[in-house]
Scaffold this active site. Structure first.
Site, short mmCIF file in Angstrom:
data_model
loop_
_atom_site.label_atom_id
_atom_site.label_comp_id
_atom_site.label_asym_id
_atom_site.label_seq_id
_atom_site.Cartn_x
_atom_site.Cartn_y
_atom_site.Cartn_z
N HIS A 1 3.06 8.88 -7.03
CA HIS A 1 3.99 10.00 -7.17
C HIS A 1 4.68 9.95 -8.54
O HIS A 1 4.80 10.97 -9.21
CB HIS A 1 5.02 9.95 -6.05
N HIS B 1 1.60 4.53 -3.00
CA HIS B 1 1.74 5.99 -2.99
C HIS B 1 2.96 6.42 -3.81
O HIS B 1 2.92 7.46 -4.49
CB HIS B 1 1.88 6.49 -1.55
N HIS C 1 0.83 -1.21 0.00
CA HIS C 1 0.00 0.00 0.00
C HIS C 1 0.86 1.25 0.00
O HIS C 1 0.60 2.19 -0.78
CB HIS C 1 -0.91 0.00 1.23
N GLU C 2 1.87 1.28 0.86
CA GLU C 2 2.73 2.47 0.93
C GLU C 2 3.49 2.66 -0.38
O GLU C 2 3.72 3.80 -0.82
CB GLU C 2 3.69 2.38 2.11
#
Length: 228
Positions: free
Chosen positions: A104, A100, A96-97
């Site tokens: 980006h 991100h 999940h991280e």
């Protein structure tokens, strides 16, 4: 006024339940070992590399559920349980991280907008309660402080709602990657999806709570304007 207090109590209760449920799910899925034996750090690094991302570092940070992606210094920060863990929970959170980080890279719109307003929202969050308090104390003298306070609170509420598509999209990217790359079995995928769903619900409840509080302050301001 009584209605506002009732809504506040309901939101607080739901928020407490969701937070408890998330921790419960994380603890449960932390006990389920990942069949491929990979750690959260290894999964994160693999997801970054397979998405052509080589300038993001994967770091271990202190605390529980402190995992986050920092677009400023391009780091995926994983709590120790996730960084070193070899469980379904670790895999879900790590992916999940990294979702991100992928956002980006591809310049995902909501993430760009959220990042752009972070400086203003940080300042607003620091001072808005004091401004609102001053506005309420001076409500019979001037409505300007309260109006400014409500505007600052509105900015933080907007930020909480902008966060929702960012979080849901990151989970969507994470789940798609772990499934298509065979990182998890179907059973592990279902567990990972459940864990990320509860994590997303914490943001939903926070946004609703912020909106409810904003409407409460707006009602005070509008009532004062009518009596002015």
């Amino acid at each position: 006024m009584a209605g506002a207090y009732l809504i506040g109590i309901i939101v607080f209760a739901v928020s407490a339940f969701v937070s408890w449920r998330l921790r419960s799910k994380f603890n449960e899925y932390s006990q389920i070992g990942l069949s491929n034996g990979l750690s959260g750090a290894e999964i994160a690094q693999r997801m970054l590399n397979e998405n052509g991302i080589y300038d993001v570092r994967v770091l271990s940070v202190e605390g529980m559920l402190t995992d986050h992606y920092n677009p400023q210094d391009k780091t995926v920060n994983l709590s120790a349980d996730v960084y070193y863990g070899r469980s379904v929970a670790a895999a879900a959170v790590a992916a999940h991280e990294c979702g991100h980080a992928v956002q980006h890279k591809v310049a995902y719109g909501p993430l760009k907008f959220r990042s752009a307003i972070v400086p203003f929202v940080s300042v607003a969050s620091q001072y808005m309660q004091w401004v609102i308090l001053a506005g309420i104390l001076l409500i019979n003298t001037s409505l300007i402080p309260l109006t400014i306070g409500v505007a600052l609170f509105a900015a933080t509420t907007l930020f909480s709602f902008i966060t929702l598509p960012v979080e849901f999209d990151a989970s969507k990217r994470a789940l798609a990657w772990v499934q298509t790359r065979g990182i998890v079995t179907q059973r592990e995928y279902d567990y990972a999806k459940d864990a990320l769903w509860w994590a997303a619900m914490t943001y939903v409840v926070a946004a609703i709570g912020s909106l409810a509080t904003l409407l409460y302050y707006v009602s005070i301001l509008m009532g004062a304007r009518r009596n002015d």
